[in-house]
Write a protein that holds these residues in place. Sequence first.
Motif, PDB file in Angstrom:
ATOM      1  N   LYS A   1      -6.602  -7.332  -0.835  1.00 33.55           N
ATOM      2  CA  LYS A   1      -5.855  -8.317  -1.616  1.00 33.55           C
ATOM      3  C   LYS A   1      -5.299  -7.689  -2.889  1.00 33.55           C
ATOM      4  O   LYS A   1      -6.013  -7.036  -3.648  1.00 33.55           O
ATOM      5  CB  LYS A   1      -6.755  -9.498  -1.967  1.00 33.55           C
ATOM      6  CG  LYS A   1      -6.021 -10.623  -2.682  1.00 33.55           C
ATOM      7  CD  LYS A   1      -6.945 -11.791  -2.990  1.00 33.55           C
ATOM      8  CE  LYS A   1      -6.181 -12.912  -3.696  1.00 33.55           C
ATOM      9  NZ  LYS A   1      -7.059 -14.054  -4.011  1.00 33.55           N
ATOM     10  N   LYS A   2      -4.005  -7.879  -3.114  1.00 31.25           N
ATOM     11  CA  LYS A   2      -3.345  -7.408  -4.329  1.00 31.25           C
ATOM     12  C   LYS A   2      -2.571  -8.570  -4.945  1.00 31.25           C
ATOM     13  O   LYS A   2      -2.482  -9.654  -4.366  1.00 31.25           O
ATOM     14  CB  LYS A   2      -2.413  -6.227  -4.015  1.00 31.25           C
ATOM     15  CG  LYS A   2      -3.170  -4.993  -3.561  1.00 31.25           C
ATOM     16  CD  LYS A   2      -2.263  -3.799  -3.360  1.00 31.25           C
ATOM     17  CE  LYS A   2      -3.080  -2.576  -2.971  1.00 31.25           C
ATOM     18  NZ  LYS A   2      -2.241  -1.403  -2.693  1.00 31.25           N
ATOM     19  N   LYS A   3      -1.998  -8.329  -6.110  1.00 35.54           N
ATOM     20  CA  LYS A   3      -1.389  -9.403  -6.889  1.00 35.54           C
ATOM     21  C   LYS A   3      -0.365 -10.214  -6.100  1.00 35.54           C
ATOM     22  O   LYS A   3      -0.342 -11.435  -6.168  1.00 35.54           O
ATOM     23  CB  LYS A   3      -0.742  -8.820  -8.149  1.00 35.54           C
ATOM     24  CG  LYS A   3      -0.216  -9.883  -9.109  1.00 35.54           C
ATOM     25  CD  LYS A   3       0.317  -9.246 -10.385  1.00 35.54           C
ATOM     26  CE  LYS A   3       0.848 -10.303 -11.333  1.00 35.54           C
ATOM     27  NZ  LYS A   3       1.411  -9.693 -12.574  1.00 35.54           N
TER      28      LYS A   3
ATOM     29  N   HIS B   1       3.799   2.854  -2.173  1.00 37.57           N
ATOM     30  CA  HIS B   1       4.262   2.548  -3.535  1.00 37.57           C
ATOM     31  C   HIS B   1       5.724   2.956  -3.791  1.00 37.57           C
ATOM     32  O   HIS B   1       6.003   3.842  -4.595  1.00 37.57           O
ATOM     33  CB  HIS B   1       3.347   3.227  -4.553  1.00 37.57           C
ATOM     34  CG  HIS B   1       1.902   2.981  -4.298  1.00 37.57           C
ATOM     35  ND1 HIS B   1       1.300   1.777  -4.538  1.00 37.57           N
ATOM     36  CD2 HIS B   1       0.925   3.786  -3.793  1.00 37.57           C
ATOM     37  CE1 HIS B   1       0.016   1.837  -4.223  1.00 37.57           C
ATOM     38  NE2 HIS B   1      -0.234   3.047  -3.753  1.00 37.57           N
TER      39      HIS B   1
ATOM     40  N   SER C   1       0.173  -9.993  -2.654  1.00 34.35           N
ATOM     41  CA  SER C   1      -0.056  -9.978  -1.204  1.00 34.35           C
ATOM     42  C   SER C   1       0.061 -11.368  -0.583  1.00 34.35           C
ATOM     43  O   SER C   1      -0.681 -12.273  -0.935  1.00 34.35           O
ATOM     44  CB  SER C   1      -1.457  -9.433  -0.895  1.00 34.35           C
ATOM     45  OG  SER C   1      -1.629  -8.150  -1.427  1.00 34.35           O
TER      46      SER C   1
ATOM     47  N   SER D   1      -0.807  -6.083   2.365  1.00 31.03           N
ATOM     48  CA  SER D   1      -1.660  -4.955   1.988  1.00 31.03           C
ATOM     49  C   SER D   1      -3.007  -5.152   2.663  1.00 31.03           C
ATOM     50  O   SER D   1      -3.396  -6.283   2.953  1.00 31.03           O
ATOM     51  CB  SER D   1      -1.836  -4.877   0.470  1.00 31.03           C
ATOM     52  OG  SER D   1      -2.382  -6.080  -0.024  1.00 31.03           O
TER      53      SER D   1
ATOM     54  N   ASP E   1       0.826  -1.210   0.000  1.00 30.59           N
ATOM     55  CA  ASP E   1       0.000   0.000   0.000  1.00 30.59           C
ATOM     56  C   ASP E   1       0.862   1.263   0.000  1.00 30.59           C
ATOM     57  O   ASP E   1       0.343   2.373  -0.064  1.00 30.59           O
ATOM     58  CB  ASP E   1      -0.932   0.011   1.216  1.00 30.59           C
ATOM     59  CG  ASP E   1      -1.929  -1.137   1.179  1.00 30.59           C
ATOM     60  OD1 ASP E   1      -2.295  -1.562   0.069  1.00 30.59           O
ATOM     61  OD2 ASP E   1      -2.325  -1.616   2.258  1.00 30.59           O
TER      62      ASP E   1
END
Length: 458
Positions: free
Chosen positions: A243-245, A222, A247, A240, A220
């Motif tokens: 959910k991110k790619k 950058h 994480s 994060s 989160d």
Amino acid sequence: MISLSLKKIALITNGTLYGADLLINEIVIDTKKIIPGCLFIALIGRKFDAHIFIHDALKKKCAAFVTQKNIKPHVPYIIVENTSIALGQIAGWVRKKTKAKILAITGSCGKTSVKEMTASILRKNGNTISTIDNLNNNIGVPMTLLQLKQEHKYGVIELGASKPGEIAYTSNISQPDIILINNIHCAHLQGFKSLLGVSKAKSEIFSGLKPNSTVIINLDSHHFSQWKKDIKNSNILFFSIKKKKYSNFFCSNIKIHIHGTSFTMHTPCGKINISLPFLGYQNISNALAASAFSFALKIPLKKIKIGLLDTPIVSKRLESIILEPNKILIDDTYNSNVSSMISAIKVLERMPGYKILVTGDMAELGENSMMYHQMIGNTANSSAINKIFSIGDMSSEITKIFNNGKHFLNKKKLSEYLKNVFLKKKKITILVKGSRSTKMEKVVEDLIKESKKNANFF
């Protein structure tokens, strides 16, 4: 600390020993903390010279000294070129002599909270030391490391800075096994000049990283692309809030309560429901960071859950105080910057009743300070906050922008006005915030006194 002879200390610090050799079990830098038989290191700062306290230290039966001057007392002493550097050299030697896993934390916000959460978890699994309060500079970090003994399993060290070069120094002393840059935000810009300057300064933590270590990255925040070249031969864990790619750790089912927060934490080894005794999305992020730290040390999820729940509430950091039924005071006066102010607004707008933000200036934001304060005013305008009261040179920019703001020239008038609003409203939440220099805790103290008076009256 690990016992050291004066001869060994002289060797470590490239100093010269005068007088008899002794075994040292305690090192102090503050004459108020002297115990008989200790070693006193006389530090020199911009505004002080601890050599003037040597006579006081002798009265308290200090056994030996590390100095930059020939003092000729009736006890042994070591002369070094720089006593502050000598302190770091001794701490670095102690760190290398222990088998403790060292976890180092830096970032613009949340360092202390992550430290407290992580230490609470690790104490469930073994002897742990951690940075006391926020003593995270070139003096505080060595003093923390000196606590290490052979029986310690973990050390959780907070690394702070207000200018470039400071974290590189403390990271190299700490030689961490696992590191975290918790986030990068607009803080201490007078020293770092820009957000990129903050990012570069925090990335100095990589300089002390041991081979085959682990790096914890907040997706989160950058700045990972800028740090890739500095992360070599390391394992990386990502977290994060959503959910991110990449994480490894993220959340779902987030709920904010009056006294805390709950969510489901997703990890590489399954998911678990977590309860925190803290307010705010930033503390969810801090909990994910602490969980990633602990996971890297193979701590089971059940111990992580218990450790997070048992974490002591850090005073004056979104500390919820119930003054009366349906009347809540949130004390967030420990410090303030752009990120933590936005987080405070998000917390406040989820609280019950009439919502008032009371704010002092955000300090150390450099030449763009006015713009950052105006940004907070705009953020508040799109929130569910009812009123903002401000005090300070720059905070007036917040209330100029906010649709329902009022600026005050002194705390006495602010407190009096706030007390009247507090008494009139049947259901109200007041959040008080400001940088350390603004001393906004005085407003909190006034409100608590008013609440007690009101309770006694009825």
